[in-house]
Design a protein around this motif. Structure first.
Motif, short mmCIF file in Angstrom:
data_model
loop_
_atom_site.label_atom_id
_atom_site.label_comp_id
_atom_site.label_asym_id
_atom_site.label_seq_id
_atom_site.Cartn_x
_atom_site.Cartn_y
_atom_site.Cartn_z
N LEU A 1 0.81 -1.21 0.00
CA LEU A 1 0.00 0.00 0.00
C LEU A 1 0.85 1.26 0.00
CD1 LEU A 1 -2.77 -0.89 2.65
CD2 LEU A 1 -3.04 -0.76 0.16
N GLY A 2 2.10 1.13 0.43
CA GLY A 2 2.93 2.29 0.64
C GLY A 2 2.87 2.71 2.09
N LYS A 3 3.93 3.29 2.58
CA LYS A 3 4.00 3.70 3.98
C LYS A 3 3.30 5.05 4.17
CE LYS A 3 7.32 2.98 7.70
NZ LYS A 3 8.72 2.62 8.02
N GLY A 4 2.72 5.24 5.33
CA GLY A 4 2.14 6.54 5.65
C GLY A 4 0.76 6.77 5.07
N ARG A 5 0.03 5.72 4.70
CA ARG A 5 -1.33 5.90 4.21
C ARG A 5 -2.21 6.43 5.33
NH1 ARG A 5 -0.87 6.65 -0.97
NH2 ARG A 5 -0.04 4.84 -2.10
N ALA A 6 -3.11 7.34 4.97
CA ALA A 6 -3.98 7.97 5.95
C ALA A 6 -4.96 6.96 6.54
CB ALA A 6 -4.74 9.13 5.30
N VAL A 7 -5.18 7.08 7.84
CA VAL A 7 -6.14 6.24 8.57
C VAL A 7 -7.08 7.17 9.34
CG1 VAL A 7 -6.43 4.61 10.48
CG2 VAL A 7 -4.63 4.24 8.77
N SER A 8 -8.39 6.99 9.15
CA SER A 8 -9.35 7.84 9.85
C SER A 8 -10.15 7.07 10.88
CB SER A 8 -10.32 8.48 8.84
OG SER A 8 -11.08 7.47 8.17
N GLN A 9 -9.91 5.78 10.98
CA GLN A 9 -10.68 4.95 11.90
C GLN A 9 -9.81 3.79 12.36
OE1 GLN A 9 -14.24 3.09 10.18
NE2 GLN A 9 -15.45 4.11 11.75
N GLY B 1 -8.37 13.94 14.40
CA GLY B 1 -9.80 13.72 14.47
C GLY B 1 -10.23 12.30 14.16
N ALA B 2 -9.27 11.40 13.95
CA ALA B 2 -9.61 10.01 13.65
C ALA B 2 -10.37 9.38 14.81
CB ALA B 2 -8.35 9.21 13.36
N GLU B 3 -11.32 8.50 14.48
CA GLU B 3 -12.01 7.72 15.51
C GLU B 3 -11.08 6.61 15.97
OE1 GLU B 3 -15.74 6.21 14.22
OE2 GLU B 3 -16.64 8.19 13.93
N MET B 4 -10.76 6.60 17.25
CA MET B 4 -9.85 5.60 17.80
C MET B 4 -10.54 4.93 18.98
SD MET B 4 -6.27 7.71 17.51
CE MET B 4 -5.34 6.36 18.26
N SER B 5 -10.98 3.71 18.77
CA SER B 5 -11.79 3.04 19.79
C SER B 5 -11.14 1.75 20.25
CB SER B 5 -13.19 2.75 19.23
OG SER B 5 -13.12 1.92 18.07
N ILE B 6 -11.47 1.36 21.48
CA ILE B 6 -10.94 0.15 22.06
C ILE B 6 -12.01 -0.49 22.93
CG2 ILE B 6 -9.91 1.48 23.96
CD1 ILE B 6 -7.70 -0.67 24.10
N GLU B 7 -12.13 -1.82 22.82
CA GLU B 7 -13.06 -2.58 23.65
C GLU B 7 -12.41 -2.82 25.02
OE1 GLU B 7 -14.09 -6.09 21.47
OE2 GLU B 7 -14.81 -4.94 19.74
N VAL B 8 -13.17 -2.58 26.08
CA VAL B 8 -12.63 -2.61 27.43
C VAL B 8 -13.39 -3.62 28.28
CG1 VAL B 8 -12.25 -1.27 29.53
CG2 VAL B 8 -11.90 -0.20 27.29
N ASP B 9 -12.67 -4.56 28.87
CA ASP B 9 -13.22 -5.43 29.90
C ASP B 9 -13.04 -4.70 31.22
OD1 ASP B 9 -13.69 -7.31 31.90
OD2 ASP B 9 -12.75 -8.96 30.81
N PRO B 10 -14.14 -4.31 31.89
CA PRO B 10 -14.00 -3.51 33.12
C PRO B 10 -13.14 -4.19 34.19
CG PRO B 10 -16.28 -3.51 32.37
CD PRO B 10 -15.55 -4.52 31.52
N ALA C 1 -3.96 9.07 26.87
CA ALA C 1 -2.68 9.62 26.43
C ALA C 1 -2.23 9.03 25.10
CB ALA C 1 -1.61 9.38 27.51
N LEU C 2 -2.64 7.80 24.82
CA LEU C 2 -2.27 7.15 23.57
C LEU C 2 -3.14 7.60 22.39
CD1 LEU C 2 -1.59 3.50 24.79
CD2 LEU C 2 0.10 5.17 23.97
N GLY C 3 -4.17 8.39 22.67
CA GLY C 3 -4.99 8.93 21.60
C GLY C 3 -6.34 8.27 21.42
N PHE C 4 -6.65 7.27 22.22
CA PHE C 4 -7.98 6.67 22.11
C PHE C 4 -9.02 7.68 22.56
CE2 PHE C 4 -5.29 2.88 22.46
CZ PHE C 4 -5.77 2.15 21.38
N ASN C 5 -10.09 7.80 21.79
CA ASN C 5 -11.14 8.76 22.14
C ASN C 5 -12.51 8.12 22.30
OD1 ASN C 5 -11.79 8.36 19.37
ND2 ASN C 5 -10.60 10.19 18.77
N ARG C 6 -12.59 6.79 22.09
CA ARG C 6 -13.85 6.08 22.24
C ARG C 6 -13.62 4.77 22.99
NH1 ARG C 6 -17.76 8.17 18.81
NH2 ARG C 6 -16.95 9.89 17.55
#
Length: 460
Positions: A102-110, A142-151, A164-169
């Motif tokens: 794909l080439g390095k540095g491709r944009a990721v929005s999600q 502004g990318a959506e960065m989500s992670i599933e969390v086991d409480p 701090a790592l940039g996760f916003n969801r």
């Protein structure tokens, strides 16, 4: 939300796909190989030279410390956390194969981390993973960065590290707050623990907090689940995912721990679903479709109102269709008009990467009929309506002629009050949205001759 007519409810208490894709993943074939996947990637790189459409990334973390009896995910139960270090090294090898094509540095929005249990990784390991992804991809502002969390695996300090790592969801796996149900599914997590974590997440400024619930679990009753619904209303997450438990013990061994006699019946499940839908909508949640709810100001609800809702392998999404790179064991990707899936066992996944090969073991190249039907099914699942003209212009066909058998079956659904047919299109009624999957199934060519639907979850 009006209740479904009793006759319709009885008819549609049947197995059916969730349509996170069409054709569905059970239609993938081993004849689709890594070579086909490479061809799709190379074609995507050629397109990307003139089009800067961002990518979506999905990373599968398969490890869990303990077994949840209801789970049908691809997972590895272990308390040996050092296994994650080796796994991350293999993920990096896979990423390097992608950047080579794909080439390095491709944009990721999600970006979405799923599992298993992504929070099985330590803070240092999550940091290593994110550094590696940022080194190889351009995660755009502004990318959506989500992670599933086991409480059970996090505390406030871990939430701060994710922020701090940039996760916003965040998506918290709750399933049910009832103690008897939690014991029956081998997942004990007090409500107080979840409330504290959600409070901390809000204080840290996470943009969206989701809670996963499951109805139809062992020991659940309409009364006990109503208590859980009230607690979730008090918790007030931005989004709620309300899934029907799929009891498929012949496919998922952990479910053999669940006694069939402990499971609620179809009528009880329908009551739970109807009560949840009513309860959530009466307290400010918008029904997005099938199993998702969101507060009116959440981006998912806004996208739904504006007709911008999409659906992918992670469920409903606010972003337009993106090429999806799936990383890790069993991950599914979608590039161009193809789907691909990685090896389902860790041993085969590693072996293929040791050979310098993509770990793709099956997939599908979509034909014109697949693409046209996908457009119709996704319009039903996301917008609850289909306009004939838009499909006709996109696929150069006459809708009523091309889909003549399907139109006949839709008339039966119209008689049940589930859809409204007009000269210009199809609209799902409020009652029909209760069984949205059944409406979409009308257009599934593969199901029309398939009598074995037991591999799917039930619609109700």
């Amino acid at each position: 939300m009006a209740a479904v007519l009793p006759r319709a409810l009885q008819r549609f208490d049947v197995p059916g796909p969730r349509y996170t894709s069409y054709p569905t993943a059970d239609r993938f074939v081993e004849a689709f190989t890594a070579s086909d996947h490479i061809q799709a990637l190379d074609e995507r790189r050629s397109r990307a030279e003139s089009s800067a459409a961002p990518l979506s990334l999905y990373v599968h973390i398969p490890f869990c410390e303990s077994l949840c009896y209801y789970c049908g995910c691809n997972k590895i139960i272990t308390k040996q956390h050092d296994r994650a270090t080796s796994y991350l090294a293999y993920l990096e090898r896979e990423v390097e194969l992608y950047t080579a094509h794909l080439g390095k540095g491709r944009a990721v929005s999600q970006l979405h981390l799923g599992g298993g249990t992504p929070t099985f990784l330590s803070d240092a390991e999550l940091s290593w993973l994110m550094e590696m992804l940022r080194r190889n991809f351009d995660i755009v502002p502004g990318a959506e960065m989500s992670i599933e969390v086991d409480p059970r695996t996090v505390d406030p300090s871990r939430l701060s590290a994710m922020d701090a790592l940039g996760f916003n969801r965040l998506s918290f796996g709750v399933q049910d707050f009832d103690a008897a149900v939690q014991k029956a599914v081998h997942r004990i997590q007090p409500a107080e623990q979840v409330f504290e974590l959600v409070s901390w997440a809000r204080a840290l400024g996470f943009e969206s907090i989701n809670v996963d619930l499951i109805y139809g679990l062992p020991k659940q009753t309409p009364e006990s689940f109503a208590r859980t619904i009230r607690q979730v209303q008090e918790l007030r997450p931005d989004r709620i995912a309300l899934y029907a438990y799929a009891h498929l013990p012949e496919r998922f061994k952990p479910q053999r721990h669940i006694a069939l006699a402990d499971l609620p019946g179809a009528a009880e499940k329908a009551t739970m679903l109807a009560d949840a839908m009513t309860g959530f909508q009466d307290t400010g949640y918008r029904y997005i479709g099938m199993d998702h709810f969101a507060l009116a100001n959440d981006s998912l609800a806004v996208a739904s109102r504006e007709g911008r809702l999409h659906r992918n392998f992670q469920g409903y999404s606010t972003q337009p269709d993106r090429d999806l790179v799936g990383l890790g064991v069993s991950s599914i990707g979608a590039v161009g008009a193809t789907y691909s899936q990685n090896a389902k066992t860790l041993e085969e996944y590693r072996d293929l990467l040791d050979q310098g090969r993509f770990p793709v073991t099956r997939g599908l190249a979509l034909n014109r009929d697949d693409l046209a039907r996908r457009a119709v099914i996704m319009a039903i699942m996301c917008q609850g309506q289909v306009w004939f003209e838009s499909v006709e212009l996109a696929w150069v066909l006459d809708f009523k002629t091309y889909f003549a058998p399907e139109m006949e079956r839709l008339r039966e659904l119209e008689n049940d009050g589930l859809v409204v047919l007009s000269d210009s299109g199809i609209e799902v009624t409020p009652e029909g949205r209760f069984v949205l999957r059944a409406v979409a199934m009308v257009f599934d060519r593969y199901l029309q001759t398939d009598l074995n639907r037991s591999r799917f979850s039930r619609i109700i």
